[in-house]
Design an enzyme around this catalytic site. Structure first.
Site, PDB file in Angstrom:
ATOM      1  N   LYS A 115       0.832  -1.208   0.000  1.00 12.96           N
ATOM      2  CA  LYS A 115       0.000   0.000   0.000  1.00 12.96           C
ATOM      3  C   LYS A 115       0.864   1.255   0.000  1.00 12.96           C
ATOM      4  O   LYS A 115       0.476   2.279  -0.547  1.00 12.96           O
ATOM      5  CB  LYS A 115      -0.967  -0.013   1.186  1.00 12.96           C
ATOM      6  CG  LYS A 115      -2.091  -1.006   0.982  1.00 12.96           C
ATOM      7  CD  LYS A 115      -3.273  -0.743   1.888  1.00 12.96           C
ATOM      8  CE  LYS A 115      -4.400  -1.720   1.589  1.00 12.96           C
ATOM      9  NZ  LYS A 115      -5.398  -1.800   2.644  1.00 12.96           N
ATOM     10  N   LYS A 197      -4.114 -11.282  -6.954  1.00 17.14           N
ATOM     11  CA  LYS A 197      -5.410 -11.605  -6.339  1.00 17.14           C
ATOM     12  C   LYS A 197      -6.497 -10.649  -6.839  1.00 17.14           C
ATOM     13  O   LYS A 197      -6.197  -9.504  -7.214  1.00 17.14           O
ATOM     14  CB  LYS A 197      -5.318 -11.587  -4.808  1.00 17.14           C
ATOM     15  CG  LYS A 197      -5.408 -10.238  -4.185  1.00 17.14           C
ATOM     16  CD  LYS A 197      -5.736 -10.284  -2.694  1.00 17.14           C
ATOM     17  CE  LYS A 197      -5.920  -8.833  -2.267  1.00 17.14           C
ATOM     18  NZ  LYS A 197      -6.270  -8.555  -0.934  1.00 17.14           N
ATOM     19  N   LYS A 200     -10.551  -5.634  -4.405  1.00 17.13           N
ATOM     20  CA  LYS A 200     -11.726  -4.768  -4.469  1.00 17.13           C
ATOM     21  C   LYS A 200     -11.385  -3.359  -4.926  1.00 17.13           C
ATOM     22  O   LYS A 200     -12.267  -2.616  -5.314  1.00 17.13           O
ATOM     23  CB  LYS A 200     -12.451  -4.767  -3.129  1.00 17.13           C
ATOM     24  CG  LYS A 200     -11.601  -4.402  -1.928  1.00 17.13           C
ATOM     25  CD  LYS A 200     -12.512  -3.963  -0.811  1.00 17.13           C
ATOM     26  CE  LYS A 200     -12.963  -5.081   0.094  1.00 17.13           C
ATOM     27  NZ  LYS A 200     -12.338  -4.956   1.413  1.00 17.13           N
TER      28      LYS A 200
HETATM   29  P1  TYM Z   1     -10.497  -7.090   3.155  1.00 16.40           P
HETATM   30  O1  TYM Z   1     -11.584  -6.128   3.333  1.00 16.40           O
HETATM   31  O2  TYM Z   1      -9.370  -6.761   2.234  1.00 16.40           O
HETATM   32  O3  TYM Z   1     -11.067  -8.495   2.693  1.00 16.40           O
HETATM   33  C1  TYM Z   1     -12.166  -9.091   3.367  1.00 16.40           C
HETATM   34  C2  TYM Z   1     -12.010 -10.600   3.383  1.00 16.40           C
HETATM   35  O4  TYM Z   1     -11.981 -11.115   2.059  1.00 16.40           O
HETATM   36  C3  TYM Z   1     -10.815 -11.907   1.858  1.00 16.40           C
HETATM   37  N1  TYM Z   1     -10.366 -11.712   0.476  1.00 16.40           N
HETATM   38  C4  TYM Z   1     -10.221 -12.697  -0.404  1.00 16.40           C
HETATM   39  N2  TYM Z   1     -10.388 -14.018  -0.307  1.00 16.40           N
HETATM   40  C5  TYM Z   1     -10.149 -14.773  -1.417  1.00 16.40           C
HETATM   41  N3  TYM Z   1      -9.748 -14.234  -2.600  1.00 16.40           N
HETATM   42  C6  TYM Z   1      -9.567 -12.914  -2.743  1.00 16.40           C
HETATM   43  N4  TYM Z   1      -9.178 -12.407  -3.906  1.00 16.40           N
HETATM   44  C7  TYM Z   1      -9.799 -12.078  -1.606  1.00 16.40           C
HETATM   45  N5  TYM Z   1      -9.713 -10.735  -1.401  1.00 16.40           N
HETATM   46  C8  TYM Z   1     -10.070 -10.530  -0.116  1.00 16.40           C
HETATM   47  C9  TYM Z   1      -9.817 -11.353   2.873  1.00 16.40           C
HETATM   48  O5  TYM Z   1      -8.809 -12.280   3.168  1.00 16.40           O
HETATM   49  C10 TYM Z   1     -10.708 -11.045   4.055  1.00 16.40           C
HETATM   50  O6  TYM Z   1     -10.969 -12.216   4.791  1.00 16.40           O
HETATM   51  N6  TYM Z   1      -8.069  -6.179   7.372  1.00 16.40           N
HETATM   52  C11 TYM Z   1      -9.137  -6.939   6.782  1.00 16.40           C
HETATM   53  C12 TYM Z   1     -10.498  -6.637   7.397  1.00 16.40           C
HETATM   54  C13 TYM Z   1     -10.506  -6.788   8.874  1.00 16.40           C
HETATM   55  C14 TYM Z   1     -10.546  -8.027   9.591  1.00 16.40           C
HETATM   56  C15 TYM Z   1     -10.569  -7.647  10.966  1.00 16.40           C
HETATM   57  C16 TYM Z   1     -10.573  -9.355   9.207  1.00 16.40           C
HETATM   58  C17 TYM Z   1     -10.513  -5.789   9.768  1.00 16.40           C
HETATM   59  N7  TYM Z   1     -10.534  -6.292  11.029  1.00 16.40           N
HETATM   60  C18 TYM Z   1     -10.587  -8.615  11.947  1.00 16.40           C
HETATM   61  C19 TYM Z   1     -10.595 -10.313  10.215  1.00 16.40           C
HETATM   62  C20 TYM Z   1     -10.592  -9.942  11.551  1.00 16.40           C
HETATM   63  C21 TYM Z   1      -9.236  -6.592   5.313  1.00 16.40           C
HETATM   64  O7  TYM Z   1      -8.816  -5.566   4.873  1.00 16.40           O
HETATM   65  O8  TYM Z   1      -9.906  -7.494   4.570  1.00 16.40           O
END
Ligand code: TYM
Length: 332
Positions: A115, A197, A200
């Site tokens: 990032k 990957k 979003k």
């Molecule tokens: P974030 O918002 O980037 O993604 C949310 C969830 O989706 C999963 N993910 C994917 N899984 C498979 N293939 C992909 N291409 C893909 N892109 C995203 C991520 O692994 C995640 O599970 N920091 C975290 C959000 C968060 C969080 C937490 C998660 C904040 N506090 C506490 C667990 C526990 C995040 O940015 O995920």
């Protein structure tokens, strides 16, 4: 509460993608029906502030993400569902954890490095602190299990390290959480670059499927998906595009990868893309129609968020009080 805790969240940046659905949400849906666990799911809105947001758009997007949680089938009667920013203990525990986090370990995080490269004009403190806030999310609720995609594994490790470090420095306080990562679908790849990957915040909209995409958009994006030069349908490291399509098909239909390969065997690549597109349309169409209803009722969404906030706060408050006492802050 004597049930074990499951905690996870998504940050409301960009769109809820098919990657988020397969890697995270679909597991949450399974786990919410397991009586051994109390699931807690947040909209990690404070995390999103590490990149610049337009306030009015951000507010709408966060609420839209909450509606998408519900549209996917997460049940507020079974789960605690709330916005991270509505429970102020997250920010407060982050401060305490900051004071036992080393700059070195935070700056080594892959996502921080990525990032920082992507936003060289905005390498802010929050970006580096991101995993500490995530650790606070998890540890506040004495979480046992964190269902995430594979990209969050490193952040989970730091959460585990911080829990253990705090427990050693003071006395046993936090549960050390375990990651819950599916064998299949934990990393759905971009449709335009199967070596990256599905993200979003990808600026190339053809690379990403939003769970709210129309049928036409879904079919068009799969039609344009990057594949390989031969025409074999099999899984393999040398075939990232086809492997990704087979994985998406298997996860969308809820079947094993082996069965997916059998079903898809013999198809041309054009027919394969069509079949995968149809499987995703079938998966997402009901979600989209539920979403279109839910998003009309803003008051209803806020009422659910308020109930979630109250439940989450009552747990978070107790943990934070314990932590403040252990570190030696004066109690009133
Ligand atoms: P974030 O918002 O980037 O993604 C949310 C969830 O989706 C999963 N993910 C994917 N899984 C498979 N293939 C992909 N291409 C893909 N892109 C995203 C991520 O692994 C995640 O599970 N920091 C975290 C959000 C968060 C969080 C937490 C998660 C904040 N506090 C506490 C667990 C526990 C995040 O940015 O995920």
């Amino acid at each position: 509460m004597d049930k074990k805790i499951i905690y996870s969240g998504i940050q409301p940046t960009g769109l809820v993608t098919l990657g988020n659905y397969i890697g995270a949400l679909s597991n949450w849906l399974k786990l919410q029906d397991n009586d051994e666990y109390q699931c807690i799911f947040s909209i990690a809105d404070l995390h999103s502030l590490t990149v610049r947001q337009v306030p009015s758009e951000f507010r709408n997007r966060a609420l839209s993400f909450f509606a998408q949680y519900l549209a996917c089938g997460l049940d507020p009667q079974k789960n605690i569902m709330y916005f991270q920013s509505h429970v102020h203990e997250h920010a407060e525990l982050t401060w305490i954890l900051n004071c036992i986090t080393y700059i070195g370990e935070a700056s080594r995080m892959t996502q921080f490095k990525e990032k920082s490269q992507k936003h060289p004009d905005n390498i802010n403190m929050g970006l580096m602190d991101y995993p500490v806030l995530m650790a606070a999310d998890i540890l506040l609720y004495n979480t046992s299990l964190v269902p995430v995609g594979v990209d969050q594994k490193q952040h989970l490790e730091i959460a585990r390290d911080l829990a253990a470090r705090f427990n050693n420095a003071y006395s046993p306080t936090f549960t050390v959480p375990e990651p819950y990562i599916s064998k299949v679908g934990a990393k759905i790849m971009s449709l335009q670059n199967p070596l990256a990957k599905m993200s979003k915040s990808d600026s190339n909209l053809n690379a990403t499927i939003s769970i709210l995409d129309s049928q036409d958009d879904i079919m068009r994006k799969f039609k344009r998906a990057v594949t390989d030069s031969d025409n074999e349908i099999r899984i393999g490291e040398d075939k990232p595009g086809i492997t990704n399509l087979i994985t998406i098909y298997a996860c969308s239909k809820g079947i094993s990868v082996e069965d997916a390969v059998k079903e898809l065997q013999g198809l041309s690549y054009a027919a394969l893309k069509e079949a995968v597109g149809v499987s995703v349309v079938d998966l997402l169409a009901p979600i989209k129609s539920r979403y279109d209803e839910l998003i009309k009722d803003k008051d209803g969404l806020l009422a659910i968020a308020k109930a979630g906030q109250e439940q989450a706060s009552s747990i978070a408050r107790k943990t934070l009080r314990k932590v403040y006492k252990k570190v030696g802050l004066v109690q009133l």
